[in-house]
Design a protein around this motif. Structure first.
Motif, PDB file in Angstrom:
ATOM      1  N   LEU A 173      -4.902  -1.673  -1.667  1.00 13.48           N
ATOM      2  CA  LEU A 173      -5.536  -0.356  -1.767  1.00 13.48           C
ATOM      3  C   LEU A 173      -6.061  -0.227  -3.189  1.00 13.48           C
ATOM      4  O   LEU A 173      -5.307  -0.025  -4.136  1.00 13.48           O
ATOM      5  CB  LEU A 173      -4.531   0.745  -1.448  1.00 13.48           C
ATOM      6  CG  LEU A 173      -5.049   2.178  -1.550  1.00 13.48           C
ATOM      7  CD1 LEU A 173      -6.278   2.383  -0.689  1.00 13.48           C
ATOM      8  CD2 LEU A 173      -3.960   3.149  -1.143  1.00 13.48           C
ATOM      9  N   VAL A 193       0.845  -1.193   0.000  1.00 16.61           N
ATOM     10  CA  VAL A 193       0.000   0.000   0.000  1.00 16.61           C
ATOM     11  C   VAL A 193       0.883   1.246   0.000  1.00 16.61           C
ATOM     12  O   VAL A 193       1.825   1.346   0.790  1.00 16.61           O
ATOM     13  CB  VAL A 193      -0.930   0.016   1.226  1.00 16.61           C
ATOM     14  CG1 VAL A 193      -1.603   1.385   1.363  1.00 16.61           C
ATOM     15  CG2 VAL A 193      -1.972  -1.079   1.105  1.00 16.61           C
ATOM     16  N   MET A 236     -10.236  -0.284   0.403  1.00 13.11           N
ATOM     17  CA  MET A 236      -9.336  -1.437   0.452  1.00 13.11           C
ATOM     18  C   MET A 236     -10.114  -2.709   0.247  1.00 13.11           C
ATOM     19  O   MET A 236     -11.263  -2.834   0.680  1.00 13.11           O
ATOM     20  CB  MET A 236      -8.617  -1.492   1.804  1.00 13.11           C
ATOM     21  CG  MET A 236      -7.580  -0.411   1.959  1.00 13.11           C
ATOM     22  SD  MET A 236      -6.638  -0.625   3.455  1.00 13.11           S
ATOM     23  CE  MET A 236      -5.638  -2.044   3.022  1.00 13.11           C
TER      24      MET A 236
END
Lengths: 296, 260
Positions: free
Chosen positions: B233, B32, B228
């Motif tokens: 993400l 992420v 998410m």
């Protein structure tokens, strides 16, 4: 709506089901009554047999000798003297045992809580459980070899409290661990999230939060050991007079009960001493119950 | 995803290639990257188990509490690599509020607010302490309700009040960023509304990252949203844009209630 009217009819066999329900309640009640009756009978017997001996001199004088007791008995009088030597001895040894067992027990309990899944902690926890099962006479024997034979060179209060302290240890360790485990993880995390070092969270947050639980564990451990007789026979031995020297033989209330039992002239004192011991244990239990109730 | 970081100018917090695994090889959060805009509310949403709380807790390194959790990647706070900071300093700069209100049960309301200073052994004059307590409680609009009972235990308050007390406790250090992990999920609607209004007010002074299970909450109070899914993400952008015109198909399906 339709089903409501349909259900108005009494289901089949309702009477017999209600009867079974009532029968079950009665049986449960009877068994509950059976459980409480021994303690009620014990206390009743102790009070009836022992109250005559409980007066001021019971708390302020040491145990009489056989001759004094025999004279009193033949004149139909209350046996003179008291059990001061036993009371002071018990207090001395309980305090000494607590001084030894409480710090160690708390630290080991904290260790087990901290490292609950580690191999070494599991071993320690298992051994603690085994220690709890060791017969008290064996602990007395061990204290005899460790302390009587090698440190004090003779029977002593120190040896007695060593045996009692070892008996207290597993109780304190497990109650400490259980108490800390009951504290929600989020309280710990709240401290972590404020950037507080771990030892401070433990000392300033977790231990105060669990304080009443820790105290209860200690009180119950004391009430567990206060009536122990067997290990004291091999270690503290007993004494006729009041003794505050930890290196000298010392009496204790349960030891005196045993001595009174062996002397036909002093039978009355068994009951009053037992009443005192029982009352003290009851008091400790009530206090810890009260603390627990306040916490909840 | 890297383009999205560039969208946010001068992020107060910048997450780069962050992965978190509970078991070796299994990632709860994988790779992420995102920048967090100063003085805005950023919501992290997604279905249960998507890694939103895990991501949040990686930011102030709460995972360090548990030895088998592994965190890879970097997080910069005001341009400074957080891995060079001690946990203690980092957590003073990044405050956290939890799902269930968790005031310290043995402490008074006053002590709860000042707990961060007290437990860290930071000594102050009483006047300074009073000022911090008053300011923090005023920030969370709790001052008028508790000013006469500061010595009472924090656990005597209602759930909503307790949660605001916990927010005040996190604000007492004047952190740069406040992390909130589903702060209203244990509260009733009235208390929830109060906390939401409070967060909108607080963003004037603080940067707020909010994990929420509740899409409409994200829509109501956040300026930026992350979606998410399965540790990834999927989408990150201005909340308005995302709710009106989601780029990714999975975001659209989530927002339209195809799965939750």
């Amino acid at each position: 709506m339709i089903s409501l009217t349909a259900n108005n009819k009494e289901p089949k066999g309702l009477d017999s089901r209600l009867f079974k329900d009532r029968l079950f309640k009665v049986v449960v009640f009877i068994f509950a009554f059976i459980t409480i009756s021994p303690i009620v009978l014990i206390i009743y017997k102790l009070i009836i047999k022992g109250y005559k001996q409980i007066n001021l001199s019971f708390f302020t004088e040491t145990a009489p000798d056989t001759y004094e007791a025999m004279i009193a008995l033949s004149n139909n009088e209350v046996i003179p003297g008291g059990i001061l030597n036993g009371i002071t001895g018990t207090l001395l040894m309980v305090v000494l045992a607590s001084v030894m067992a409480i710090p160690i027990g708390l630290l080991i309990g904290i260790f087990l809580y901290e490292n609950s899944t580690k191999r070494y902690a599991n071993i320690v926890r298992d051994i603690t459980d085994i220690l709890q099962g060791v017969p008290s006479i064996v602990l007395g024997l061990i204290a005899y070899f460790w302390v009587v034979k090698s440190i004090t060179n003779g029977f002593s209060a120190l040896a007695g409290s060593t045996a009692l302290g070892i008996m207290m240890l597993p109780l304190i360790i497990r109650s400490t661990e259980e108490t800390l485990k009951m504290i929600p993880e989020t309280i710990k995390e709240a401290g972590m999230a404020l950037g507080v070092p771990y030892h401070k969270i433990l000392l300033r947050v977790l231990i105060p939060t669990g304080f009443s639980g820790l105290l209860t564990g200690i009180l119950l451990a004391i009430s567990r050991i206060i009536g122990e007789t067997a290990p004291l026979m091999l270690t503290a031995l007993g004494s006729m007079g009041v003794n505050y020297n930890i290196e000298k033989p010392t009496s204790a209330v349960p030891l005196l009960i045993w001595e009174f039992y062996n002397d036909p002239n002093m039978v009355d004192l068994i009951w009053s001493s037992s009443l005192l011991l029982m009352g003290f244990v009851l008091l400790l239990n009530l206090i810890s119950k009260h603390i627990m109730a306040k916490r909840a | 995803m890297n383009e999205l970081i560039k969208q946010i100018k001068d992020p107060v917090l910048s997450i780069q290639n962050l992965s978190v695994s509970y078991n070796k090889g299994k990632y709860a959060v994988s790779d992420v990257s995102a920048g967090i805009k100063k003085n805005r509310v950023t919501a992290i949403m997604g279905p249960s188990g998507c890694g939103k709380s895990t991501l949040l807790r990686a930011i102030n390194r709460m995972h360090d509490l548990y030895p088998n959790i592994e965190t890879i990647g970097q997080i910069f706070l005001n341009g400074e690599d957080t891995s060079t900071m001690s946990n203690i300093m980092l957590r003073r700069k990044i405050g956290m509020v939890f799902q269930h209100p968790n005031p310290f049960p043995t402490m008074s309301i006053y002590d709860n607010v000042i707990a961060g200073y007290k437990l860290n052994g930071i000594r102050m004059k009483k006047a300074e302490r009073d000022e911090i307590v008053e300011k923090s409680l005023k920030d969370v609009v709790l001052w008028d309700e508790v000013k006469d009972s500061l010595t009472k235990k924090g656990t005597f308050l209602s759930g909503g009040q307790q949660q605001r007390l916990c927010i005040a406790r996190a604000l007492a250090f004047r952190p740069d960023v406040v992390l909130l992990d589903e702060p209203t999920s244990a509260l009733d609607p009235v208390a929830t509304k109060k906390v939401e209004e409070l967060l909108i007010e607080l963003k004037k002074q603080y940067t707020i990252i909010l994990v929420t299970h509740n899409m409409s909450q994200a829509a109501r109070i956040s300026d930026y949203s992350m979606f998410m899914y399965l540790g990834e993400l999927v989408e990150y952008g201005k909340t308005k844009n995302m709710f009106i015109n989601p780029v990714d198909k999975r975001t659209e399906e989530y927002l339209t209630g195809k799965f939750s």
